[in-house]
Write a protein that holds these residues in place. Structure first.
Motif, PDB file in Angstrom:
ATOM      1  N   LEU A  50     -57.895 -69.900  10.982  1.00 18.81           N
ATOM      2  CA  LEU A  50     -56.798 -69.911  10.576  1.00 18.81           C
ATOM      3  C   LEU A  50     -56.122 -71.134  10.944  1.00 18.81           C
ATOM      4  O   LEU A  50     -54.261 -71.519   9.645  1.00 18.81           O
ATOM      5  CB  LEU A  50     -55.823 -69.000  10.990  1.00 18.81           C
ATOM      6  N   LEU A  86     -59.300 -64.184   5.642  1.00 20.76           N
ATOM      7  CA  LEU A  86     -59.855 -64.753   7.315  1.00 20.76           C
ATOM      8  C   LEU A  86     -61.646 -64.606   7.753  1.00 20.76           C
ATOM      9  O   LEU A  86     -62.170 -65.649   7.983  1.00 20.76           O
ATOM     10  CB  LEU A  86     -58.610 -63.997   8.165  1.00 20.76           C
ATOM     11  N   LEU A 129     -53.979 -64.363   3.380  1.00 21.35           N
ATOM     12  CA  LEU A 129     -54.459 -64.360   4.139  1.00 21.35           C
ATOM     13  C   LEU A 129     -54.674 -62.444   3.518  1.00 21.35           C
ATOM     14  O   LEU A 129     -53.614 -61.919   2.994  1.00 21.35           O
ATOM     15  CB  LEU A 129     -53.993 -63.885   5.943  1.00 21.35           C
TER      16      LEU A 129
END
Length: 732
Positions: free
Chosen positions: A204, A187, A221
């Motif tokens: 995201l 991320l 992630l």
């Protein structure tokens, strides 16, 4: 077996292990003694060892019931061991079960009617273990059993009954028979035109929307665990401050509802110098965590102050939502926020205070009068960190909702790190369970010839049991929150972890066992409750009985191209991959596919002197040349590369054709889930983390080459995703 070996075996220290090269490595006396000492067990000499062993063996005989019992849902009615003095055999046993949903069951039974399974002489007389049959039909969940001997006040105890299913939530519970796929990213690595130098939850959300439009079912992630705002240089998501809370640097500051209501914050962000600093952080090639933190925290502080004035001073719906969040997370959130407030205050006053074990003694335990006085004197500092967790959770929830609203059948795929460091908020809050003087790591293997010390504080398995597995349950719940899948990093930790005592070389550690079957059952219970798939990262040195057990529990295996080989070295055919698995080309700890092809990871290891000797270095270089040839051969075998390629085609530069062929090869496997790293879709050469390094390689700082909005407009990425869609749909 001598007293040291008996004691080590009693607490789960394994006698040895078989290494990556199939050599047996025995656990040394020095390692056993150091581990026992770290666990708080006296073991310096034969006398201490014998006394400690006797105390451990006597403990279960001196309590009426154990603190916890894990019951297989399909094996009811279950029996529970009750331990009573033989002199009380003519009494009656009263018990009551309060089910999680509130239903109560109770009974009174003559102790003499319960079958004796074992007896033992204790200092105060003989004790008996008798078998109590519990009622059948207990629902899955956490139930409280209270047991007592009638008329004897000191013979009463409680036990947590955990009734759990055999298998986790599965792909067939989501999409029967389908072969799903998705994209994975770190991320922090996401770029966007309006970013603040690190990927955030709005990035995201946008990634999920765009990936869903391409047909993806999931976005994978890195761990989203809380880090250390007071020490932003500690940026590894795998060495967090807490696994139960979120990294506040992932908050999109300008998307917080309070930003629109806070003219002070907007004025701060509009200042020319602030915009210059923000642009520098955004344009930097790698994430500058100190710079990003210096930008984010003051603005979040202004948002909090505005929120207090507008929503807490005069209660509003938003204010009530915050209070509900705070109440729902209870003492755990308050303790975490207290640590963060203390860490921030003490480190600001003295940079030497970054490590809590160096704090003034009064602050080293969360239950101390000094900590209570700090909270009383600075309630807003604690509340600020509770507020940050609330808005981070809000934004993560919004991203998850958008992913599924856009058509993803799984949504977000989160990652649970192995543990936390000794300087973490978790270790401060639970120092009796998280040990100091010991680090988790792994023995020497092909990725790290010298072994690895991850600097993580292991959870004491004895304390884990005494706490009725509460730390494990809390970590699962926190990380299954807003997730459709959870990857468990180094899943062998469910069975055992490699402990390295302070002062010993990494290869002088030992494996310590954990209550594997109990943890698997709890994992299945939480998985089904949260409708969350579980993927167990099962790379490295794996015990023979590990894989069958996790497969039986419905945990998907984790298959990486580099390690899928047949006996003499060639890459395995796609058809040989197991169905109950996730497959991917590479991971954050491995070279990207382009980096593998170019030998970039080997170059880094040479530059940073990570090889034990030149012979190993040269063997790796020769092996990589051979592996390029093997990969081409595998592609030819699968019909994905010309059968008569140009001479030395494996020596060609890594280009779009090879990138597409490898992803098609992987997408063709029968595995239920396929993930493509965005770094691999983009053809990037550098990997995110180089195991065995701390500062020499820019670990956890690399950004993606393109912004989120541009990734899916890249023609080569589009081709990669098209072949993935084609291959996965052909197997539906």
């Amino acid at each position: 077996m001598d007293p040291l070996d008996r004691l080590a075996d009693r607490v789960g220290i394994e006698a040895g292990y078989r290494d990556n090269w199939q050599n047996h490595v025995a656990t040394s006396t020095e390692s056993k003694t150091a581990i026992l000492t770290a666990m708080g067990l006296a073991a310096a000499d034969a006398g201490q060892r014998a006394a400690t062993l006797e105390a451990l063996e006597s403990r279960p005989w001196r309590r009426l019931v154990e603190p916890v019992a894990v019951i297989a849902a399909e094996a009811q009615p279950a029996t529970l061991t009750v331990t009573v003095p033989e002199t009380l055999a003519d009494r009656r046993l009263a018990w009551a079960i309060t089910e999680e949903g509130g239903n109560r069951r109770r009974s009174v039974e003559p102790i003499a009617a319960l079958r004796v399974s074992e007896t033992r002489d204790e200092a105060d007389g003989r004790r008996q273990r008798r078998l109590l049959t519990l009622p059948g039909g207990l629902p899955d969940g956490y139930h409280r059993l209270r047991v007592g001997v009638e008329g004897v006040s000191d013979q009463a105890a409680e036990c947590l009954l955990i009734v759990a299913p055999r298998r986790c939530w599965s792909p067939d519970d989501i999409a029967p028979g389908d072969k799903m796929w998705g994209v994975s990213c770190q991320l922090y690595a996401l770029r966007s035109a309006g970013g603040w130098g690190v990927g955030n939850f709005s990035d995201l959300t946008r990634l999920a929307e765009l990936a869903a439009a391409q047909g993806a079912d999931v976005v994978g992630l890195n761990p989203l665990h809380a880090l250390f705002p007071a020490d932003p240089g500690q940026c590894s998501p795998y060495s967090p401050a807490s696994r139960d809370f979120l990294n506040i640097l992932y908050i999109d500051v300008e998307a917080v509802p309070d930003f629109a209501e806070a003219p002070e914050a907007r004025a701060m962000v509009s200042q020319r110098m602030f915009r210059r600093r923000l642009a520098a952080a955004r344009d930097a090639e790698t994430v500058d965590y100190p710079a990003v933190t210096a930008l984010v925290l003051p603005v979040l502080e202004a948002l909090y102050q505005g929120f207090r004035a507008r929503h807490l001073a005069s209660p509003t719906a938003r204010g009530r939502a915050f209070r509900d969040f705070r109440a729902g997370h209870g003492d755990a959130l308050r303790g975490f926020a207290t640590f963060m407030a203390l860490h921030q205050r003490l480190a600001a006053d003295d940079p030497a205070m970054l490590y809590w074990r160096d704090w003034p003694e009064g602050y080293r335990r969360p239950d101390s009068p000094a900590v209570a006085a700090f909270v009383a004197a600075h309630p807003q500092r604690v509340e600020f960190h509770e507020y940050l967790q609330w808005i981070a959770d809000e934004q993560l929830q919004a991203a998850a909702a958008r992913a599924q609203g856009a058509g993803m059948r799984i949504g977000l795929y989160r990652d649970l790190a192995v543990g936390v460091g000794p300087g973490s908020a978790a270790a401060w809050a639970d120092g009796d369970a998280l040990l100091s003087g010991i680090s988790v790591g792994c023995p020497p293997d092909l990725l790290a010839r010298l072994g690895q010390n991850w600097g993580l504080a292991p959870l004491d398995p004895l304390a884990l049991y005494e706490r009725a597995y509460a730390p494990f349950i809390a970590a699962l719940r926190a990380n299954m929150r807003h997730a459709g899948a959870l990857r468990i990093d180094h899943a062998m930790g469910l069975m055992h972890l490699y402990w390295v005592p302070r002062g010993l070389a990494t290869d002088q550690g030992a494996y310590v066992s954990y209550p594997f079957q109990a943890l698997l059952r709890i994992l299945a219970l939480e998985s089904r409750r949260n409708r969350c798939l579980v993927i167990g990262e099962d790379l490295g040195t794996i015990p023979d009985d590990f894989s069958p057990a996790v497969a039986d529990a419905g945990v998907l295996s984790y298959r990486v191209l580099f390690f899928e080989r047949i006996v003499d070295g060639p890459f395995a055919r796609p058809s040989t991959y197991p169905e109950a698995a996730l497959v991917t080309g590479s991971t954050h700890d491995l070279p990207t596919l382009a980096g593998f092809w170019a030998g970039r990871d080997l170059e880094w290891r040479r530059l940073l002197s990570l090889y034990p000797d030149d012979a190993v270095r040269d063997a790796d270089a020769a092996g990589r040349i051979a592996d390029r040839r093997r990969l081409i051969d595998a592609l030819i075998d699968a019909g994905l590369w010309p059968p008569d390629p140009p001479t030395d085609s494996e020596a060609l530069a890594y280009g779009p054709d090879l990138r597409v062929a490898i992803q098609r090869f992987l997408a063709r496997t029968p595995t239920r889930l396929f993930m493509v790293q965005l770094e691999d879709a983009l053809g990037q050469i550098e990997q995110m983390n180089l195991p065995g390094t701390v500062d020499g390689h820019p670990n956890w700082r690399r950004k993606l080459a393109l912004t989120v909005d541009r990734i899916f407009h890249d023609g080569d990425v589009g081709t990669v995703l098209q072949v993935i869609r084609d291959e996965r749909s052909m197997q539906t």
